[in-house]
Design a protein around this motif. Structure first.
Motif, PDB file in Angstrom:
ATOM      1  N   HIS A  96      23.050  39.207  45.938  1.00  0.00           N
ATOM      2  CA  HIS A  96      22.484  39.588  44.551  1.00  0.00           C
ATOM      3  C   HIS A  96      21.455  40.930  44.558  1.00  0.00           C
ATOM      4  O   HIS A  96      20.622  41.503  45.419  1.00  0.00           O
ATOM      5  CB  HIS A  96      21.289  38.036  44.563  1.00  0.00           C
ATOM      6  N   HIS A  98      19.033  43.567  41.216  1.00  0.00           N
ATOM      7  CA  HIS A  98      17.925  43.658  40.558  1.00  0.00           C
ATOM      8  C   HIS A  98      17.782  45.461  40.155  1.00  0.00           C
ATOM      9  O   HIS A  98      17.184  45.595  40.448  1.00  0.00           O
ATOM     10  CB  HIS A  98      16.577  43.255  40.622  1.00  0.00           C
ATOM     11  N   HIS A 170      17.660  39.870  34.304  1.00  0.00           N
ATOM     12  CA  HIS A 170      17.217  39.791  36.393  1.00  0.00           C
ATOM     13  C   HIS A 170      19.190  40.764  37.503  1.00  0.00           C
ATOM     14  O   HIS A 170      18.077  41.014  37.490  1.00  0.00           O
ATOM     15  CB  HIS A 170      17.574  37.928  35.837  1.00  0.00           C
TER      16      HIS A 170
HETATM   17 ZN   LIG Z   1      16.730  37.823  41.479  1.00  0.00          ZN
END
Ligand SMILES: [Zn+2]
Length: 205
Positions: A96, A98, A170
């Motif tokens: 994940h 950003h 996000h």
């Molecule tokens: Zn995050």
């Protein structure tokens, strides 16, 4: 699938250095995990700098998101990793990030981003031609991770498999059979996100 917690932890530390060098996990953001076995994953400890990860910054958690390493806490977003492993035994890693482009492209949007007619779509597992429509769902950002995880899981039950999704303003969640494949997916997504943004700037509608 990575067979031991220690090798998974080392590989996640190295992935962090690669992703931070690209500017895709600034200021302790992002979280990474890799499957250890059929019930647990190695995952980054909450709040650690992803460009300077060491083995001690990786812990073990189960597929309900519960910590298995005493005294350590993973990200609030752990459930978003756990649900992917629990759903699909072929998933070996979840990363994940950003990035600026993932943030900008998703901000203020909810729905689906369509990526089509790009040669680089072939970087995704199972895609063999540019004449492919890759759907990237965009979910509204939510600090209630249980609620967000339910929304993502519901989407998955109603749609064909996807390679990743965006959370608005996000970042990106993507996965693969192992860490190298997942890193390739991130690079491909980032390239395609940059194309989409630059095209919108060059040819405003
Ligand atoms: Zn995050």
């Amino acid at each position: 699938m990575i067979d031991t917690f220690s090798s998974a932890a080392l590989a996640l530390c190295e992935a962090g250095r690669v992703l931070h060098a690209q500017g895709w996990v600034p200021a302790t953001s992002g979280n990474f995990s890799a499957r250890v076995d059929d019930q647990s994953m190695a995952i980054t400890v909450s709040g650690r700098h992803k460009g300077r990860l060491e083995a001690d910054d990786i812990m073990r958690a189960d597929f309900q998101g519960r910590p298995l390493t005493e005294g350590k806490r993973s990200s609030a977003e752990t459930l978003l990793h756990a649900m992917l492993y629990a759903r699909d035994p072929a998933i070996g890693a979840v990363l994940h990030t950003h990035s600026v482009n993932a943030t900008l492209l998703s901000r203020g949007r909810e729905g689906e981003l369509m990526l089509e007619d790009y040669e680089l779509l072939k970087a995704f597992a199972g895609v063999e031609t540019h004449a492919t429509r890759l759907v990237v769902p965009i979910f509204a950002n939510d600090q209630d991770i249980d609620r967000l995880a339910t929304k993502v899981a519901t989407y998955f039950t109603q749609h064909p498999p996807v390679h990743g999704y965006l959370i608005a303003g996000h970042g990106l969640y993507t996965w693969g059979r192992d860490i190298p494949e997942t890193l390739r997916h991130i690079e491909a997504f980032e390239f395609l996100f940059a194309c989409e943004l630059q095209q919108a700037r060059a040819y405003p509608q």
